[in-house]
Write a protein that holds these residues in place. Structure first.
Motif, PDB file in Angstrom:
ATOM      1  N   GLN A  70       9.150  -2.098  20.106  1.00 29.20           N
ATOM      2  CA  GLN A  70       8.129  -1.183  20.601  1.00 29.20           C
ATOM      3  C   GLN A  70       7.214  -0.726  19.475  1.00 29.20           C
ATOM      4  N   GLU A  71       6.132  -0.093  19.875  1.00 27.16           N
ATOM      5  CA  GLU A  71       5.220   0.511  18.925  1.00 27.16           C
ATOM      6  C   GLU A  71       5.874   1.769  18.364  1.00 27.16           C
ATOM      7  N   VAL A  72       5.811   1.947  17.052  1.00 24.31           N
ATOM      8  CA  VAL A  72       6.385   3.104  16.384  1.00 24.31           C
ATOM      9  C   VAL A  72       5.255   3.921  15.791  1.00 24.31           C
ATOM     10  N   ARG A  73       5.290   5.227  16.025  1.00 23.56           N
ATOM     11  CA  ARG A  73       4.262   6.134  15.521  1.00 23.56           C
ATOM     12  C   ARG A  73       4.902   7.081  14.510  1.00 23.56           C
ATOM     13  N   LEU A  74       4.439   7.026  13.263  1.00 22.52           N
ATOM     14  CA  LEU A  74       4.965   7.893  12.212  1.00 22.52           C
ATOM     15  C   LEU A  74       3.924   8.952  11.869  1.00 22.52           C
ATOM     16  N   PRO A  75       4.144  10.191  12.321  1.00 17.21           N
ATOM     17  CA  PRO A  75       3.181  11.253  11.993  1.00 17.21           C
ATOM     18  C   PRO A  75       3.355  11.711  10.551  1.00 17.21           C
ATOM     19  N   GLY A  76       2.273  12.124   9.942  1.00 14.31           N
ATOM     20  CA  GLY A  76       2.311  12.604   8.568  1.00 14.31           C
ATOM     21  C   GLY A  76       1.580  13.914   8.423  1.00 14.31           C
ATOM     22  N   GLY A  77       1.827  14.555   7.317  1.00 13.36           N
ATOM     23  CA  GLY A  77       1.151  15.799   6.986  1.00 13.36           C
ATOM     24  C   GLY A  77       0.983  15.911   5.488  1.00 13.36           C
ATOM     25  N   ALA A 104       0.852  -1.184   0.000  1.00 10.71           N
ATOM     26  CA  ALA A 104       0.000   0.000   0.000  1.00 10.71           C
ATOM     27  C   ALA A 104       0.887   1.232   0.000  1.00 10.71           C
ATOM     28  N   GLY A 105       0.644   2.119  -0.947  1.00 17.48           N
ATOM     29  CA  GLY A 105       1.284   3.422  -0.978  1.00 17.48           C
ATOM     30  C   GLY A 105       0.251   4.442  -0.574  1.00 17.48           C
ATOM     31  N   ILE A 106       0.642   5.372   0.298  1.00 16.57           N
ATOM     32  CA  ILE A 106      -0.307   6.337   0.847  1.00 16.57           C
ATOM     33  C   ILE A 106       0.251   7.739   0.647  1.00 16.57           C
ATOM     34  N   TYR A 107      -0.595   8.643   0.183  1.00 15.26           N
ATOM     35  CA  TYR A 107      -0.255  10.047   0.020  1.00 15.26           C
ATOM     36  C   TYR A 107      -1.211  10.860   0.868  1.00 15.26           C
ATOM     37  N   VAL A 108      -0.670  11.713   1.729  1.00 14.99           N
ATOM     38  CA  VAL A 108      -1.503  12.537   2.610  1.00 14.99           C
ATOM     39  C   VAL A 108      -1.907  13.802   1.858  1.00 14.99           C
ATOM     40  N   VAL A 109      -3.217  13.951   1.658  1.00 12.27           N
ATOM     41  CA  VAL A 109      -3.762  15.126   0.979  1.00 12.27           C
ATOM     42  C   VAL A 109      -3.928  16.267   1.978  1.00 12.27           C
ATOM     43  N   SER A 110      -4.544  15.964   3.128  1.00 14.77           N
ATOM     44  CA  SER A 110      -4.762  16.984   4.155  1.00 14.77           C
ATOM     45  C   SER A 110      -4.870  16.320   5.512  1.00 14.77           C
ATOM     46  N   GLY A 111      -4.701  17.109   6.540  1.00 16.73           N
ATOM     47  CA  GLY A 111      -4.755  16.583   7.899  1.00 16.73           C
ATOM     48  C   GLY A 111      -3.404  16.061   8.344  1.00 16.73           C
ATOM     49  N   HIS A 112      -3.399  15.397   9.505  1.00 12.16           N
ATOM     50  CA  HIS A 112      -2.157  14.905  10.104  1.00 12.16           C
ATOM     51  C   HIS A 112      -2.339  13.498  10.658  1.00 12.16           C
ATOM     52  N   PRO A 113      -2.468  12.518   9.767  1.00 13.93           N
ATOM     53  CA  PRO A 113      -2.633  11.140  10.226  1.00 13.93           C
ATOM     54  C   PRO A 113      -1.353  10.617  10.877  1.00 13.93           C
ATOM     55  N   VAL A 114      -1.507   9.579  11.681  1.00 15.53           N
ATOM     56  CA  VAL A 114      -0.382   8.894  12.298  1.00 15.53           C
ATOM     57  C   VAL A 114      -0.492   7.424  11.914  1.00 15.53           C
ATOM     58  N   PHE A 115       0.604   6.864  11.393  1.00 12.03           N
ATOM     59  CA  PHE A 115       0.647   5.459  11.022  1.00 12.03           C
ATOM     60  C   PHE A 115       1.435   4.730  12.095  1.00 12.03           C
ATOM     61  N   VAL A 116       0.853   3.664  12.648  1.00 12.03           N
ATOM     62  CA  VAL A 116       1.422   2.981  13.801  1.00 12.03           C
ATOM     63  C   VAL A 116       1.711   1.531  13.434  1.00 12.03           C
ATOM     64  N   PHE A 117       2.932   1.063  13.779  1.00 10.39           N
ATOM     65  CA  PHE A 117       3.313  -0.330  13.571  1.00 10.39           C
ATOM     66  C   PHE A 117       4.243  -0.731  14.700  1.00 10.39           C
ATOM     67  N   HIS A 118       4.649  -2.000  14.745  1.00  8.39           N
ATOM     68  CA  HIS A 118       5.545  -2.503  15.787  1.00  8.39           C
ATOM     69  C   HIS A 118       6.867  -2.906  15.149  1.00  8.39           C
ATOM     70  N   ASP A 119       7.992  -2.430  15.700  1.00  6.69           N
ATOM     71  CA  ASP A 119       9.295  -2.741  15.108  1.00  6.69           C
ATOM     72  C   ASP A 119       9.977  -3.940  15.749  1.00  6.69           C
ATOM     73  N   PRO A 145      -5.378  11.895  15.323  1.00  3.68           N
ATOM     74  CA  PRO A 145      -5.514  12.443  16.665  1.00  3.68           C
ATOM     75  C   PRO A 145      -6.073  13.867  16.708  1.00  3.68           C
ATOM     76  N   ASP A 146      -6.219  14.513  15.564  1.00  2.00           N
ATOM     77  CA  ASP A 146      -6.683  15.892  15.545  1.00  2.00           C
ATOM     78  C   ASP A 146      -8.154  15.965  15.950  1.00  2.00           C
ATOM     79  N   PRO A 147      -8.489  16.840  16.901  1.00  2.94           N
ATOM     80  CA  PRO A 147      -9.890  16.927  17.355  1.00  2.94           C
ATOM     81  C   PRO A 147     -10.809  17.669  16.389  1.00  2.94           C
ATOM     82  N   ASN A 148     -10.243  18.357  15.385  1.00  4.07           N
ATOM     83  CA  ASN A 148     -11.071  19.189  14.517  1.00  4.07           C
ATOM     84  C   ASN A 148     -11.009  18.861  13.035  1.00  4.07           C
TER      85      ASN A 148
END
Length: 154
Positions: A88-95, A70-85, A113-116
């Motif tokens: 530990q759990e790794v959190r990759l923030p995007g924009g 899966a290839g993912i392109y962030v259009v808008s917002g700030h998603p976080v992609f989470v996996f385990h290495d 995680p954005d409330p709005n």
């Protein structure tokens, strides 16, 4: 679905599947659910693309997409992609403008995680099937003899 003139089924063929020797256009308002480019929408054989909007304060379950990349392109917002290495759990923030690759069988989840603001992403997969295998927890994907294994790491 909107396509280039003459890109439909051959006249008199009775077929409903789009021909696969033309360039197709799918307009922004013409998606089939989340799917924009798929076998069903434009006759694609190996590629699936779609648009997904994750609402504010949302999270998917832990899952993988089988043998599909899966290839993912962030259009808008700030998603976080989470996996385990494996440790530990790794959190990759995007924009906006960021790209992510999720390899086959890798358990992950997407969070917003954005409330709005919703997070809007374009996803491309190397399969026509909407494979989503839910798993109870994130775990490291181990490889044995060149074949992925979904065993968890203690």
């Amino acid at each position: 679905m909107t396509t280039h003139e003459g890109s439909g089924p051959a006249p008199g063929s009775g077929a409903r599947t789009p021909v696969n020797n033309r360039v197709h256009r799918v307009g922004s308002g013409d998606l089939d659910g989340f799917a924009a480019i798929s076998g069903g929408t434009v006759g694609s054989k190996r590629l699936w693309m779609g648009l997904v909007e994750n609402p504010p304060l949302s999270s998917t379950d832990n899952h993988h997409h089988g043998d599909s990349e899966a290839g993912i392109y962030v259009v808008s917002g700030h998603p976080v992609f989470v996996f385990h290495d494996g440790t530990q759990e790794v959190r990759l923030p995007g924009g906006p403008g960021d790209f992510f690759l999720v390899p086959p069988f890798v358990p992950h989840r997407e969070e917003n995680p954005d409330p709005n603001e919703p997070a809007v992403v374009v996803i491309a997969r190397t399969t026509q099937e909407p494979v989503k295998v839910s798993v109870p927890a994130l775990y490291r994907l181990e490889e044995t003899a060149g074949t992925p294994s979904n065993r968890s790491t203690p």
